[in-house]
Structures are given as C-alpha cells and as structure tokens.
Design a protein around this motif. Structure first.
Motif, mmCIF file in Angstrom:
data_model
loop_
_atom_site.group_PDB
_atom_site.id
_atom_site.type_symbol
_atom_site.label_atom_id
_atom_site.label_comp_id
_atom_site.label_asym_id
_atom_site.label_seq_id
_atom_site.Cartn_x
_atom_site.Cartn_y
_atom_site.Cartn_z
ATOM 1 N N ARG A 1 54.245 -8.142 30.402
ATOM 2 C CA ARG A 1 55.680 -8.268 30.631
ATOM 3 C C ARG A 1 55.990 -7.774 32.038
ATOM 4 O O ARG A 1 55.918 -6.569 32.310
ATOM 5 N N GLU A 2 56.314 -8.713 32.927
ATOM 6 C CA GLU A 2 56.492 -8.379 34.343
ATOM 7 C C GLU A 2 57.722 -7.515 34.594
ATOM 8 O O GLU A 2 57.721 -6.664 35.474
ATOM 9 N N ARG A 3 58.775 -7.751 33.807
ATOM 10 C CA ARG A 3 60.019 -7.015 34.069
ATOM 11 C C ARG A 3 59.879 -5.543 33.751
ATOM 12 O O ARG A 3 60.340 -4.682 34.507
ATOM 13 N N THR A 4 59.226 -5.218 32.631
ATOM 14 C CA THR A 4 59.102 -3.819 32.202
ATOM 15 C C THR A 4 57.722 -3.243 32.483
ATOM 16 O O THR A 4 57.490 -2.059 32.212
ATOM 17 N N HIS A 5 56.801 -4.071 32.996
ATOM 18 C CA HIS A 5 55.446 -3.622 33.335
ATOM 19 C C HIS A 5 54.744 -2.964 32.149
ATOM 20 O O HIS A 5 54.190 -1.863 32.258
#
Length: 494
Positions: free
Chosen positions: A160-164
């Motif tokens: 998940r790129e937004r929340t890493h």
C-alpha cells in the motif's frame, strides 16, 4: 311452451345433473386446493431462500467489517511503535553506530515495544533492519522461516503506497501466521504477526447459523481461516469457488450451496456458505405439513359440498329466462335492456384510461306515437327494426354496446379510440347524422295520407363533455332534447 313448463323441465334437468354437479364440485375443489398448495409451497421455498440469503449476506458483511475492524486495531497498535523514543530515527544497519550507544538504544526501544504488546497475543512485535538485525519481539520461528531474506521479503510485503504498509500470509505456504509490515524508514520496517487461530473470535458464528461455514482466503483463494475442516493453505472447495470466483461482493444460490463473498480492506475474501439441502430442510418439513393440511381441507370441503349439493338438489326451484328478459327486450338480438346497458357501460368507463376517448349516442324516433296511431303496431315495430339495422350498419366496428333505452329509442356506446377528442367528435357527429339521414322516409298511412318518419340524435363525448358515465348519459339526453326542439332528423353533439 308456458313459463311453468320451462321451469319444470329445468328442475328435472338439475335433478338428473346432480351427480355431475357433485363430481364437478369435487374436481374444482381439488384443483383449487392443489393450485393454492403448490403456490404456497413454492412461495414458502422462495421466501425461505430469500430470508436465508439476506441473513447470510448480512452476516458476511458483518464479519467482513469485524475483520477490517480487527486488522485496523492491529494497525493502530502497530502505529504506537512510532511513539517509542528513537524507534523512528535509529538505524541498526548504520556502520557508524557506536557499539555501546547502540546497545543502550536498542534495549530502550525493545523494552518500550514489549510494554506496548503485552495486552495482545502477538507472535512478533518488533523492528527489522536492512542487515536483518531485529529489535523487540521477533520470534525464532519467524527468523528461521525467512532466513537471510528476512528484511527483503518483509519489505516486499509493503504493497500500500499511501500508508507504506501491507498485510500478508502464506509465506512459503505457511498460513499459520498473518503478518503486518509497516515501513519506518529506508533501512527499517516494523513487523507484527499473530496466529490465524486468533481470528476465531473475529468470526464468531451465531447459533442461529451454526450450519454456515466461514472461510477467509487470500487473493488466490487459499485458506487463511476456516470454521470447518479445511486445511490452512488449501484451495477453496471447487463447488463454492465456481460461484464466488472473480467477484468482490456477491450472493449466489446454486444446487449445492448458498454462498456469499466480500472483499476486505486487506484484499482477502470472506466467504460464507450453507449447503442448499440444509436451507431447504425446514422447507421440506413445512411442505409435508402444508400437504397434510391441504388433503384434510380437501376431504372436508368435498364432503361438505357433496352433502350440501344433495340437500339443495331435491327441493331446488328454478328461475329461468329471467336473465334473458333482463338482457334483451322485444326480440332484438344483441340489444341490451336499459338497466343492463347502463350498468355495462358504467363498468367499462371505470376501466377506461384517462386519455381514452368514447361517446354515447342516443337515437329516438320523433313521431313514434303517430306511427302507432296511423300505421299500427306492426309498422312501428318495423321502424324500430330498421333503426336498429341502420345504427349497426353505420357504426360498424366502432360499436361497443347497443341498448334499447325506451319504447322508441336506442343508445350506442362506442369503443375506445386513439383519435383526439376533436377529431372523434367530428367523426361521431358525421356518423350520427348519417343514421338520421338514412332512417328518414315517408310512409303511407291507413287513411292514405303521407307520414314523414324521422329520428333525432343526441351525442356526448368522453372526456371532453363528461368525467363519468352518469354525466355522459345526461349530456347525451340534453343534446337529444335540443335536436327534437329543432324539428327532428337532426344530430346535436355536446
């Protein structure tokens, strides 16, 4: 044949037909009960399926929400690790670290992490650095399973790129643990893991749906959790998989199972299923009860009906030909009597559409009394017959009903038309005037004089002139009165 003779013959026929009346009644009762029973069983099956489908779908959604809430809580607990001093800034992979300072920093971080995870049954709750060094609670089983790829493979679980961060299970076909990984910085990731058995509390199945099996699978439909006997890591059973494959949210009822599926925030599938035969078991029991009651009701109805028919068949007193007297008058075939004509037209008007156009035309012989006086009853009847024939000839297919509304008058109720009110008014006016013109003739009287025979017409059109049949009839008679005042052989339209 006299009226009494007709009634006597009718009575004899009814007595002879009493047996057939009993048989016919029995057949009708049995057929009616059979249809009602079949409908009730079918409807009950459908209602039961819909009820269970709705309940299963609701439970599935609730369990999906429970799982999302549980995973969200785990993420929140993981986020607390960022509140630990030095956890966000310390890098064990940095070769410039002072050995003694590093030992102290790692002990402080580890102690704080332990204090945060005491309330949860975590297998792992710690930080893994790029050099595979760990701080906090990272089990030997995890380090042995990942080996030298510990950091790299954990870092690969961050999707998940937004929340890493990201959730993962099934590493090297090990589905006993669920991993949550969140990036701290470029050289460190935070790791949480717990056993899949912890999900039993999340997927607590109510007693009312004890036959429902609950499964949690990954994107490849391999088992993460199962309330049944499915082995962890095994593929979802084929009959269920065929129903739910490639669907994020669905409820499917087939011959084998009722299956529902919902996708979670972690891109896993919550799949609930109940065997169809279990759903219909209650329906099968109810079917037996309905059939038993139907048989009893049928026997009681037939028996009661037979007794009733036998009792009324012997003393029956027949009333014959009264209906035909009500429907027809003076032998004009197809011409309704006034009362029946009005009732019939009124009922037809009730079912007419709001945009439908109809009309009522009333025709009355102007000098009928003179015809009777000067030419006799036979001549008068001939004129009535002529008027009936002319009306039918002119109106043709537009005629809905024709009735005799008086001694020398007929009324015509036309069929519904798609014409506009204005066009139809002109058309019906033309037809009515044509009737007046065709009917007009000169007769020789018994005194050798000449008598001019004419008919007047009054027409009203629905809905422009009236909103119901009562108003339509009243307007037609007002129009007829206006025609007669003008001297006869005239059509007036309102």
């Amino acid at each position: 044949m006299t009226r009494d003779e007709i009634q006597a013959q009718s009575l004899v026929k009814i007595r002879r037909l009493s047996r057939w009346m009993v048989i016919g009644y029995a057949i009708m009762v049995i057929l009616a009960i059979f249809i009602i029973t079949t409908f009730a069983i079918s409807r009950y099956d459908n209602v039961l399926k819909e009820k269970v489908s709705t309940m299963t779908a609701s439970l599935n959604v609730q369990m999906k929400l429970n799982l999302d809430s549980y995973l969200s809580r785990m993420e929140t607990v993981g986020t607390l690790a960022f509140s630990v001093d030095n956890a966000y800034t310390y890098d064990a992979a940095d070769p410039d670290n002072d050995e003694y300072e590093a030992i102290g920093t790692e002990k402080q971080i580890s102690d704080d992490l332990y204090s945060l995870c005491l309330m949860e049954n975590f297998v792992d709750y710690g930080i893994v650095y790029r050099n595979n060094h760990t701080v906090g609670k990272v089990s030997n089983g995890t380090t042995a399973l990942f080996g030298d790829s510990l950091f790299n493979d954990l870092e690969g679980m961050i999707i998940r790129e937004r929340t890493h961060d990201g959730w993962y299970t099934g590493y090297k076909n090990d589905y006993e643990r669920i991993y949550y990984v969140k990036r701290i910085h470029d050289n460190a990731v935070f790791l949480i893991s717990f056993y899949t058995t912890e999900l039993e509390e999340v997927f607590d199945n109510p007693d009312t749906m004890k036959d429902m099996e609950i499964r949690l699978t990954d994107k490849s439909y391999r088992m993460i959790y199962s309330s049944g006997k499915d082995a962890l890591g095994s593929v979802t059973p084929k009959d269920i998989l065929l129903s739910v494959r490639d669907q994020d949210t669905a409820t499917v009822l087939d011959e084998n199972n009722l299956s529902t599926v919902n996708i979670t925030n972690g891109d896993w599938y919550v799949i609930c299923s109940i065997p169809t035969n279990i759903i219909l078991k209650e329906a099968a029991d109810m079917r037996k009860i309905i059939i038993l009651i139907a048989v009893i009701a049928g026997l009681v109805a037939v028996g009661t009906g037979v007794l009733f028919i036998r009792k009324i068949a012997d003393p029956v007193k027949t009333i014959t030909s009264s209906l035909s007297d009500e429907l027809r008058e003076d032998g004009f075939e197809g011409v309704l009597a006034r009362r029946f004509f009005n009732d019939k037209c009124s009922s037809v008007m009730v079912t007419s559409g709001a945009n439908s156009v109809r009309s009522l035309a009333v025709f009355e012989i102007d000098n009928y009394d003179e015809i009777l006086d000067k030419c006799g009853s036979d001549a008068a009847y001939e004129q009535l017959t002529k008027l009936n024939n002319v009306i039918r000839e002119v109106f043709g297919q537009r005629l809905e009903e024709i009735g005799r509304t008086g001694e020398c008058s007929f009324a015509v109720f036309t069929k519904q038309t798609d014409h506009s009110a204005g066009d139809f008014k002109a058309l019906i006016s033309q037809d009515s005037q044509l009737v007046c013109d065709k009917f007009r003739e000169d007769m020789r009287t018994s005194t050798m004089g000449i008598l001019s025979v004419t008919v007047s017409a009054g027409v009203s059109v629905y809905p422009s002139a009236a909103q119901n049949y009562g108003e339509l009839r009243e307007r037609a008679y007002i129009a007829l009165s206006e025609s007669k005042k003008q001297g006869g052989s005239i059509c007036t339209v309102r």
